[in-house]
Design a protein around this motif. Structure first.
Motif, PDB file in Angstrom:
ATOM      1  N   ARG A   8      -6.884 -32.126   8.594  1.00 29.89           N
ATOM      2  CA  ARG A   8      -6.898 -33.462   9.196  1.00 29.89           C
ATOM      3  C   ARG A   8      -7.627 -33.434  10.540  1.00 29.89           C
ATOM      4  O   ARG A   8      -8.358 -34.370  10.875  1.00 29.89           O
ATOM      5  CB  ARG A   8      -5.468 -33.973   9.383  1.00 29.89           C
ATOM      6  N   ILE A   9      -7.442 -32.353  11.328  1.00 34.39           N
ATOM      7  CA  ILE A   9      -8.144 -32.229  12.604  1.00 34.39           C
ATOM      8  C   ILE A   9      -9.652 -32.180  12.370  1.00 34.39           C
ATOM      9  O   ILE A   9     -10.433 -32.861  13.042  1.00 34.39           O
ATOM     10  CB  ILE A   9      -7.666 -30.974  13.364  1.00 34.39           C
ATOM     11  N   ASP A  10     -10.079 -31.391  11.372  1.00 34.03           N
ATOM     12  CA  ASP A  10     -11.512 -31.304  11.057  1.00 34.03           C
ATOM     13  C   ASP A  10     -12.058 -32.650  10.617  1.00 34.03           C
ATOM     14  O   ASP A  10     -13.161 -33.052  11.010  1.00 34.03           O
ATOM     15  CB  ASP A  10     -11.741 -30.260   9.961  1.00 34.03           C
ATOM     16  N   ARG A  31      -9.685 -44.636  15.927  1.00 36.79           N
ATOM     17  CA  ARG A  31      -8.630 -44.914  16.913  1.00 36.79           C
ATOM     18  C   ARG A  31      -7.307 -44.284  16.487  1.00 36.79           C
ATOM     19  O   ARG A  31      -6.588 -43.684  17.295  1.00 36.79           O
ATOM     20  CB  ARG A  31      -8.460 -46.433  17.070  1.00 36.79           C
ATOM     21  N   THR A  32      -6.983 -44.437  15.199  1.00 38.02           N
ATOM     22  CA  THR A  32      -5.735 -43.868  14.678  1.00 38.02           C
ATOM     23  C   THR A  32      -5.737 -42.343  14.801  1.00 38.02           C
ATOM     24  O   THR A  32      -4.743 -41.730  15.228  1.00 38.02           O
ATOM     25  CB  THR A  32      -5.548 -44.264  13.200  1.00 38.02           C
ATOM     26  N   GLU A  33      -6.856 -41.730  14.457  1.00 40.88           N
ATOM     27  CA  GLU A  33      -6.926 -40.262  14.500  1.00 40.88           C
ATOM     28  C   GLU A  33      -6.904 -39.749  15.940  1.00 40.88           C
ATOM     29  O   GLU A  33      -6.314 -38.690  16.211  1.00 40.88           O
ATOM     30  CB  GLU A  33      -8.203 -39.782  13.800  1.00 40.88           C
ATOM     31  N   ILE A  34      -7.522 -40.497  16.862  1.00 41.86           N
ATOM     32  CA  ILE A  34      -7.494 -40.072  18.268  1.00 41.86           C
ATOM     33  C   ILE A  34      -6.065 -40.107  18.801  1.00 41.86           C
ATOM     34  O   ILE A  34      -5.634 -39.203  19.540  1.00 41.86           O
ATOM     35  CB  ILE A  34      -8.438 -40.960  19.113  1.00 41.86           C
ATOM     36  N   GLU A  35      -5.310 -41.167  18.430  1.00 47.11           N
ATOM     37  CA  GLU A  35      -3.906 -41.227  18.845  1.00 47.11           C
ATOM     38  C   GLU A  35      -3.129 -40.035  18.293  1.00 47.11           C
ATOM     39  O   GLU A  35      -2.299 -39.438  18.976  1.00 47.11           O
ATOM     40  CB  GLU A  35      -3.281 -42.549  18.366  1.00 47.11           C
ATOM     41  N   TRP A  36      -3.404 -39.670  17.050  1.00 52.21           N
ATOM     42  CA  TRP A  36      -2.731 -38.517  16.439  1.00 52.21           C
ATOM     43  C   TRP A  36      -3.111 -37.223  17.156  1.00 52.21           C
ATOM     44  O   TRP A  36      -2.256 -36.364  17.442  1.00 52.21           O
ATOM     45  CB  TRP A  36      -3.094 -38.462  14.949  1.00 52.21           C
ATOM     46  N   LEU A  37      -4.417 -37.083  17.486  1.00 54.14           N
ATOM     47  CA  LEU A  37      -4.871 -35.882  18.189  1.00 54.14           C
ATOM     48  C   LEU A  37      -4.251 -35.785  19.584  1.00 54.14           C
ATOM     49  O   LEU A  37      -3.959 -34.682  20.063  1.00 54.14           O
ATOM     50  CB  LEU A  37      -6.401 -35.880  18.304  1.00 54.14           C
ATOM     51  N   GLY A  59     -14.899 -34.964  12.386  1.00 45.24           N
ATOM     52  CA  GLY A  59     -16.040 -35.390  11.585  1.00 45.24           C
ATOM     53  C   GLY A  59     -16.260 -36.897  11.675  1.00 45.24           C
ATOM     54  O   GLY A  59     -17.393 -37.370  11.797  1.00 45.24           O
ATOM     55  N   MET A  60     -15.129 -37.659  11.634  1.00 47.35           N
ATOM     56  CA  MET A  60     -15.237 -39.119  11.745  1.00 47.35           C
ATOM     57  C   MET A  60     -15.733 -39.526  13.130  1.00 47.35           C
ATOM     58  O   MET A  60     -16.528 -40.469  13.270  1.00 47.35           O
ATOM     59  CB  MET A  60     -13.887 -39.773  11.457  1.00 47.35           C
ATOM     60  N   ILE A  61     -15.279 -38.832  14.162  1.00 48.99           N
ATOM     61  CA  ILE A  61     -15.718 -39.150  15.527  1.00 48.99           C
ATOM     62  C   ILE A  61     -17.223 -38.914  15.658  1.00 48.99           C
ATOM     63  O   ILE A  61     -17.949 -39.725  16.241  1.00 48.99           O
ATOM     64  CB  ILE A  61     -14.926 -38.302  16.548  1.00 48.99           C
TER      65      ILE A  61
END
Length: 599
Positions: A255-257, A235-241, A261-263
């Motif tokens: 960080r994007i990669d 969730r945190t990374e999606i908000e950042w993306l 990868g986590m998704i």
């Protein structure tokens, strides 16, 4: 010493549907592996790959040099004209056993597998004895590893105990596909669950089945925590993306990669964690009367042989009878009597007016020319369940069938799938009395758990014939034991009946102790409760409470003034009171036995 069998990163698919992918499994000296998993996971296919009958799509299976692998399939059939001796002689010849050793080996095999008459026609044997013969054939090879696919499905309870003893004393390794939980507990020293929920495609736990359940629960809890933690991070990374970071720096690109990868990892975990269970819930009728069937001094003879005699029993709503006995002892005959298909030799059977009976046959008779759609919904594209209309696709999904399977012929379904079709059909029929003849064959353990819960919640009466001892102990309020020689005795539980069997001079003794004298059995052993006894002990207090409630209700009925002035109603009420008192006395006696043994 190298493993007897070593399967590395093997995969197998049928068409586009993968059964398992990149799994690895070794079989070593002394291993007694119980192979479990949901229907359709590929257990039988994996066993045949280990046996060399099928080849994996990828990966390889290595067999230790000079190791002998024997395999026994789920179903064993023999052509006409061969007797037991012929079958074993043929196996000895194919195993290159010297001819002058044949007679000695024949006698040894007959002794180990219980065959007395070697002239019996193999094709005419019961399913259980054909299974014994197939195992005898496999033992001819003196295998280093024996692969058994659902060996308990056709064995009666005595046959299962025989197989347990055979495997416990065996000098060879075994891999056994089974859903029989007590059998797994008693025999296996390792459990392997083949299931796509695990990253490696399987979970292997050293120890008994009860230990496996503990380890599996720990894994599921840890996996759930990891999944939730990963979900929060995603969730945190999606908000950042979403804020549109520029991949202009090495740090941003990394960080994007990582985020992608986590998704992908979370999507994979969510996909593997999706578990579907069959929805089983039998319908009861709207009947208000509790007394359903009364057997008075019922006897039955077939071909001059008395199966049981002077049987007295009252089936009321809430009665759950486990019907046990060796093959040929009269279990199916008693079910036919209850259905009204045949009449007793003597005695009377009284049925409530408009009694609704639902019967599950072990033969699983379904017209093989039907498609799954027509088998589930004979009259159209919908069924009526509990007063509401359900589309056949939704009804099929409830029993773990996909929309693509609806036009598939029934004869292409597996044994477990055919069992689910029959259960789906039976659930559409409101019932006062359920007669279930071996309903558990081929059902996976999750489906068995759901079936058990449904049977426990069913408000009518049921009679259960099964070799699943766990199910008998969990479901039955009373056990009716037949010995095939005239005796029909009541016991508080399957475990108590088994105790009597062990204490009797022979398994087929014609005189059984009364259930309320079971405390006279030898219970002086100071060792801890067995797994089977511990499971019985864990539920006996609840069963006593249920029996107490039935006794209180029976007393109230006898004391009801409207019943007291009706001779017929009073006689029925007194019979119910006697049965309820007998049941509670038996349960208290068994409770005392187990409490003393547990210390």
């Amino acid at each position: 010493m190298p493993p007897i069998l070593n399967a590395q990163t093997i995969s197998k698919a049928f068409g586009a549907a993968p059964l398992f992918r990149n799994i690895s499994l070794t079989v070593n000296e002394g291993d007694r592996i119980g192979l479990i998993g949901p229907n359709g996971a590929g257990k039988s296919t994996l066993l045949s790959v280990l046996a060399g009958i099928q080849s994996p799509d990828s990966g390889e299976v290595a067999t230790r040099k000079r190791a002998r692998v024997a395999y026994v399939a789920q179903d064993s059939f023999y052509p006409g004209g061969l007797n037991v001796r012929d079958v074993l002689e043929r196996a000895l010849t194919e195993a290159h056993v010297a001819e002058n050793d044949h007679e000695g080996r024949l006698r040894e095999l007959a002794g180990r597998t219980g065959f007395i008459d070697l002239t019996a026609q193999a094709a005419s044997l019961s399913g259980g004895w054909r299974k014994r013969l197939a195992i005898a054939e496999a033992l001819v090879l003196s295998p280093d590893v024996l692969l058994l696919d659902e060996p308990t499905n056709h064995l009666d309870l005595a046959g299962i105990r025989w197989l347990e003893e055979l495997l416990e004393d065996a000098g060879f390794a075994t891999v056994i596909v089974s859903h029989d939980r007590y059998f797994l507990e008693n025999v296996a020293n390792e459990i392997v669950e083949l299931n796509r929920i695990y990253p490696d495609g399987l979970l292997r736990v050293r120890g008994k089945f009860s230990r496996f359940l503990e380890e599996r629960q720990s894994w599921l809890e840890a996996n759930s925590r990891e999944q939730e933690s990963l979900r929060n991070r995603v969730r945190t990374e999606i908000e950042w993306l979403r804020r549109g970071p520029k991949a202009r720096t090495t740090k941003s690109k990394a960080r994007i990669d990582t985020a992608h990868g986590m998704i992908r990892k979370l999507a994979d975990m969510d996909s593997r964690s999706t578990v579907n269970n069959a929805g089983i819930d039998f319908q009861a009728s709207d009947r208000k009367t509790k007394r359903l069937i009364t057997l008075e001094d019922v006897s039955c003879k077939i071909g001059g042989r008395t199966l049981f005699e002077n049987l007295n029993f009252v089936f009321t709503a809430g009665t759950r009878v486990g019907l046990v006995g060796a093959n040929g002892s009269g279990k199916t005959t008693l079910l036919r009597l209850l259905r009204g298909e045949i009449e007793p030799t003597s005695g009377t059977i009284q049925r409530a007016e408009f009694l609704k009976t639902v019967y599950f046959s072990q033969l699983r008779e379904i017209d093989s020319s039907l498609t799954l759609r027509r088998a589930l919904a004979p009259d159209g594209d919908a069924v009526i369940y509990q007063g509401r209309q359900i589309h056949v696709a939704s009804w099929a999904a409830r029993f773990l069938f996909t929309g693509e399977q609806l036009n598939q012929p029934v004869d292409r379904l597996s044994g477990g799938e055919r069992a689910r079709v029959l259960i789906a059909r039976l659930m559409l029929e409101p019932a006062d009395l359920l007669l279930l003849d071996e309903p558990t064959n081929d059902l996976d353990i999750p489906t068995l758990d759901i079936l058990e819960e449904s049977l426990l919640e069913f408000p009518g009466a049921l009679v259960l014939v099964t070799h699943d001892r766990y199910l008998l102990d969990r479901i039955s309020t009373t056990v009716l034991g037949l010995n095939g020689n005239g005796s029909a005795e009541q016991f508080a539980s399957y475990s108590q009946w088994e105790d009597w069997q062990a204490e009797s001079e022979t398994p087929q003794s014609t005189t059984a102790p009364k259930a309320d004298s079971a405390t006279a059995l030898k219970q002086e052993s100071k060792k801890k409760l067995s797994y089977l006894e511990a499971r019985e002990f864990a539920t006996i207090e609840q069963r006593v409470e249920e029996a107490d409630a039935r006794l209180i209700a029976a007393h109230a009925r006898v004391e009801d003034p409207t019943v007291a002035i009706d001779a017929t109603a009073l006689q029925q009420a007194l019979a119910e009171l006697e049965a309820a008192q007998h049941a509670i006395d038996t349960l208290y006696a068994r409770w005392a036995e187990l409490t003393e043994k547990a210390g």
